[in-house]
Write an enzyme that holds these catalytic residues in place. Structure first.
Site, PDB file in Angstrom:
ATOM      1  N   ASP A  43     -28.230  22.594 -17.858  1.00 19.50           N
ATOM      2  CA  ASP A  43     -27.081  21.861 -18.388  1.00 19.50           C
ATOM      3  C   ASP A  43     -27.497  20.589 -19.125  1.00 19.50           C
ATOM      4  OD1 ASP A  43     -24.133  21.150 -18.442  1.00 19.50           O
ATOM      5  OD2 ASP A  43     -24.894  19.465 -17.265  1.00 19.50           O
TER       6      ASP A  43
ATOM      7  N   VAL B 288     -21.625  16.924 -26.474  1.00 16.87           N
ATOM      8  CA  VAL B 288     -22.645  17.574 -27.308  1.00 16.87           C
ATOM      9  C   VAL B 288     -22.001  18.352 -28.455  1.00 16.87           C
ATOM     10  CG1 VAL B 288     -24.441  19.348 -27.341  1.00 16.87           C
ATOM     11  CG2 VAL B 288     -24.390  17.676 -25.494  1.00 16.87           C
TER      12      VAL B 288
ATOM     13  N   LEU C 189     -18.512  16.505 -18.591  1.00 17.75           N
ATOM     14  CA  LEU C 189     -18.086  16.254 -19.975  1.00 17.75           C
ATOM     15  C   LEU C 189     -19.214  16.402 -20.990  1.00 17.75           C
ATOM     16  CD1 LEU C 189     -15.787  13.147 -19.371  1.00 17.75           C
ATOM     17  CD2 LEU C 189     -15.066  15.491 -19.854  1.00 17.75           C
ATOM     18  N   ARG C 190     -20.404  16.788 -20.493  1.00 19.93           N
ATOM     19  CA  ARG C 190     -21.536  16.878 -21.407  1.00 19.93           C
ATOM     20  C   ARG C 190     -21.285  17.899 -22.520  1.00 19.93           C
ATOM     21  NH1 ARG C 190     -25.639  17.045 -17.762  1.00 19.93           N
ATOM     22  NH2 ARG C 190     -26.042  14.814 -17.829  1.00 19.93           N
ATOM     23  N   GLY C 191     -20.615  18.995 -22.183  1.00 13.86           N
ATOM     24  CA  GLY C 191     -20.314  20.020 -23.191  1.00 13.86           C
ATOM     25  C   GLY C 191     -19.438  19.483 -24.309  1.00 13.86           C
TER      26      GLY C 191
END
Length: 353
Positions: free
Chosen positions: A205, A291, A286-288
């Site tokens: 991830d 990015v 919230l990384r998705g």
């Protein structure tokens, strides 16, 4: 004399690489905006992963660094400058610079933590009061590309260190109460063969993007790839000369995109759609979202646009989300297909082509 004739080992031209568009796009977007967070490339053996990664590093424009600095310090950007150089700049001391090729650092599988992070000479620090630092691979890769082949076989502890440095842009080495830190801004590229095992989901991830590559099945395309490689092996400088114009055009496009990136905007409603997709796919954290927004902006800049379009998002979103989905051990459906279905439902099914 042909200017391509030089003492360094010739590198296969990036623009001569046939197919593997996912991998090439992910690499280009990461060099436009390193804050995307790197790319994990998973695929079959012998599909040109290492060749492509070395080719993108060779393609990039030279960078200006402070001479005799251990960390490839930038002369004016504080975030890319070592503490020693900052001190000199603040004291008004003139520093000399030179232009070098973008560092391309390989991390061997057998590397130790000291090899990666660097070491402090404790004896000299205690006896003479001097901080003597032997830089590791993180120092040498600052402002460059750090490549880890077979990253899925690398010790998890080292992968953690790599990802922490990649996310923060700094490496901190602490020994016996003595601490040294230095900038470590690099594009992290990992590659591996899924048959040899997957990365832990928590580590996977942390990579910004995930590209999947497969062996080319089309016999005509396979022949073309073999011929291209044979031509290069026979006369590398003739092959490089043949693609020189395309290489220069791509290099210029990357430079223009890097300069344009900060001016690219993304409409609020489209940002909401991106987050809606992440929510529908049950993506943790919230990384998705972050990015995907970054990658879409980088792709828009690469195409010379001031604003992100729906098609820009569609082009990059699988690369940004497919490795963040919760995997069902019994699920045989490719994760990219699942992302594609949700994207089509929320953004519509207009063709990208």
């Amino acid at each position: 004399m042909n200017k391509l004739q030089n003492p360094t080992r010739p590198i296969f031209p990036f623009t001569a690489i046939i197919g593997q568009e996912e991998m090439k796009l992910a690499l280009i977007l990461n060099v436009i905006d390193p804050k995307i967070g790197g790319v994990m490339i998973m695929g079959d053996r012998g599909t040109g992963k290492s060749t492509t990664i070395r080719a993108i590093a060779d393609l990039l424009p030279e960078i200006e660094v402070v001479i005799d600095d251990l960390f490839n310090s930038h002369v004016s950007d504080y975030d890319l400058m070592s503490d020693t150089i900052k001190k000199k700049i603040n004291q008004g001391i003139q520093v000399s610079t030179e232009f070098i090729k973008v560092p391309m650092i390989d991390l061997p599988l057998g590397a130790t933590e000291d090899r990666l992070c660097g070491t402090i000479d404790i004896e000299k620090a205690l006896s003479e009061g001097i901080k003597t630092f032997e830089p590791g691979l993180l120092a040498k890769s600052n402002r460059g590309i750090l490549y880890v082949d077979e990253v899925n076989l690398l010790d998890d502890h080292l992968v953690d260190i790599l990802l922490d440095a990649s996310a923060s842009g700094w490496n901190i080495v602490e020994r016996e109460g003595i601490s040294i830190r230095h900038p470590a801004r690099f594009v992290l590229v990992g590659s591996g063969n899924p048959e040899e095992g997957e990365l832990r989901p928590q580590l996977l991830d942390r990579f910004g993007m995930h590209a999947e590559i497969r062996t080319v099945k089309d016999p005509y395309l396979r022949v073309q790839i073999v011929e291209q490689r044979s031509d290069f092996d026979l006369d590398p400088y003739a092959c490089m000369s043949k693609f020189q114009e395309e290489q220069e055009n791509l290099k210029n496009n990357i430079i223009l995109a890097q300069n344009k990136l900060s001016d690219v905007t993304i409409d609020y409603d489209l940002r909401v759609k991106i987050s809606e997709i992440c929510g529908a796919l049950d993506v943790d954290g919230l990384r998705g979202d972050i990015v995907t927004n970054r990658a879409a902006k980088a792709f828009a800049a690469y195409n010379g646009n001031d604003e992100v379009t729906v098609n820009d998002v569609k082009k990059v979103i699988k690369l940004c989300l497919r490795h963040r989905l919760r995997k069902d051990p019994l699920d045989t459906v490719d994760s990219g297909s699942k992302v594609g279905q949700v994207v089509d439902n929320i953004l519509g099914q207009d063709s990208l082509n």
